[in-house]
Design a protein around this motif. Structure first.
Motif, PDB file in Angstrom:
ATOM      1  N   PHE A 154      -9.909 -19.961  23.534  1.00 57.97           N
ATOM      2  CA  PHE A 154      -8.477 -19.822  23.846  1.00 57.97           C
ATOM      3  C   PHE A 154      -7.901 -18.554  23.215  1.00 57.97           C
ATOM      4  O   PHE A 154      -7.224 -17.763  23.888  1.00 57.97           O
ATOM      5  N   LEU A 155      -8.170 -18.331  21.933  1.00 55.78           N
ATOM      6  CA  LEU A 155      -7.627 -17.158  21.250  1.00 55.78           C
ATOM      7  C   LEU A 155      -8.229 -15.860  21.793  1.00 55.78           C
ATOM      8  O   LEU A 155      -7.560 -14.829  21.845  1.00 55.78           O
ATOM      9  N   ASN A 156      -9.486 -15.915  22.193  1.00 53.49           N
ATOM     10  CA  ASN A 156     -10.133 -14.752  22.794  1.00 53.49           C
ATOM     11  C   ASN A 156      -9.405 -14.339  24.065  1.00 53.49           C
ATOM     12  O   ASN A 156      -9.118 -13.159  24.290  1.00 53.49           O
ATOM     13  N   ARG A 157      -9.082 -15.317  24.907  1.00 54.47           N
ATOM     14  CA  ARG A 157      -8.403 -15.009  26.161  1.00 54.47           C
ATOM     15  C   ARG A 157      -6.945 -14.624  25.941  1.00 54.47           C
ATOM     16  O   ARG A 157      -6.391 -13.807  26.691  1.00 54.47           O
ATOM     17  N   VAL A 158      -6.297 -15.204  24.945  1.00 60.01           N
ATOM     18  CA  VAL A 158      -4.923 -14.811  24.618  1.00 60.01           C
ATOM     19  C   VAL A 158      -4.892 -13.346  24.183  1.00 60.01           C
ATOM     20  O   VAL A 158      -4.041 -12.558  24.624  1.00 60.01           O
ATOM     21  N   ALA A 159      -5.832 -12.971  23.301  1.00 55.54           N
ATOM     22  CA  ALA A 159      -5.913 -11.585  22.842  1.00 55.54           C
ATOM     23  C   ALA A 159      -6.183 -10.650  24.019  1.00 55.54           C
ATOM     24  O   ALA A 159      -5.591  -9.561  24.115  1.00 55.54           O
ATOM     25  N   ALA A 160      -7.069 -11.064  24.930  1.00 53.62           N
ATOM     26  CA  ALA A 160      -7.381 -10.248  26.107  1.00 53.62           C
ATOM     27  C   ALA A 160      -6.145 -10.054  26.982  1.00 53.62           C
ATOM     28  O   ALA A 160      -5.890  -8.954  27.478  1.00 53.62           O
ATOM     29  N   THR A 161      -5.375 -11.123  27.156  1.00 53.88           N
ATOM     30  CA  THR A 161      -4.166 -11.050  27.983  1.00 53.88           C
ATOM     31  C   THR A 161      -3.142 -10.098  27.377  1.00 53.88           C
ATOM     32  O   THR A 161      -2.542  -9.269  28.091  1.00 53.88           O
ATOM     33  N   ILE A 162      -2.942 -10.202  26.068  1.00 45.07           N
ATOM     34  CA  ILE A 162      -1.951  -9.348  25.399  1.00 45.07           C
ATOM     35  C   ILE A 162      -2.338  -7.883  25.488  1.00 45.07           C
ATOM     36  O   ILE A 162      -1.525  -7.013  25.834  1.00 45.07           O
TER      37      ILE A 162
END
Length: 251
Positions: A154-162
């Motif tokens: 989840f945090l990996n994809r959040v960082a990618a989105t940002i």
């Protein structure tokens, strides 16, 4: 429950810092943003013509895949830490090359820009790419494994989105060269983080990693949680009873 994730003991906290931090680090170095806007970057670097741009994209994709295959073998031979540091060091050099390419107001050399981009992708695939998923799988103990891995993803994809959603805006504010210099600085900070927190996991089991985190934090709660989990599993297995079969009735 989730209490051990959101309110961890010192050993679990250190374990989460390593696993979650590595997953986040994979994205803040800018890989998804660069890949999503690869065509735009290649065009800005001076490669003109759709055919030439397509050939460059194919070349970069094949090169990236080849390095990932090589990295899979090197991780077990050389260890995790050396490949992470080699990966980040190479990425820093590649980003600086791209930064100086875009620093030239005349557009710089398209060849040098493509070389810098190729080096960035190669060195990312050498360590940060596959390694960022390998480390969480190797450090999270069985007591938190499922929840911690879901949180890492989840945090990996959040960082990618940002990073991806702000890519063009930041590049417009800082200029392309400024943006690549910023990514090089982030890579250097990630290298420092991994130097201080990342243990060498080569050849170590999940039990070994739990013992490691318990030792460096002076916190045995992680070992006690593991013992309780194994005890519950053993009790569950021993508590199962066989259902007798009436063969006469079956006959």
């Amino acid at each position: 429950g989730w209490d051990v994730i959101f309110f961890p003991s010192p050993a679990f906290k250190r374990m989460l810092i390593v696993g979650l931090g590595t997953a986040i680090a994979q994205q803040i170095v800018g890989i998804d943003a660069i890949q999503y806007f690869m065509m735009f970057i290649i065009e800005e670097a001076g490669v003109e013509g759709r055919v030439q741009q397509s050939l460059v994209l194919i070349f970069l994709g094949v090169l990236k895949m080849a390095v990932i295959i090589v990295a899979g073998k090197l991780f077990d031979k050389r260890g995790r830490r050396p490949l992470f540091f080699a990966s980040l060091g190479g990425m820093i050099v590649a980003l600086i090359i791209m930064a100086f390419t875009f620093l030239d107001e005349d557009g710089g050399s398209a060849t040098v820009g493509v070389i810098g981009l190729a080096l960035y992708l190669c060195f990312f695939s050498l360590g940060m790419g596959p390694g960022a998923w390998l480390i969480p799988a190797e450090v999270f103990s069985t007591t938190i494994r499922a929840k911690a891995m879901s949180m890492a993803t989840f945090l990996n994809r959040v960082a990618a989105t940002i990073v991806t959603s702000s890519f063009l805006t930041v590049a417009d504010k800082l200029s392309w060269s400024g943006f690549f210099f910023m990514l090089a600085l982030i890579c250097a900070l990630v290298m420092l983080f991994l130097y201080w927190y990342l243990p060498e996991t080569k050849g170590l089991s999940l039990e070994d990693m739990s013992s490691y985190f318990a030792k460096i934090t002076w916190d045995r709660s992680i070992l006690e949680a593991e013992e309780r989990l194994h005890g519950q599993k053993a009790q569950s297995c021993s508590g199962t009873t066989e259902v007798p079969v009436n063969f006469a009735a079956v006959a």
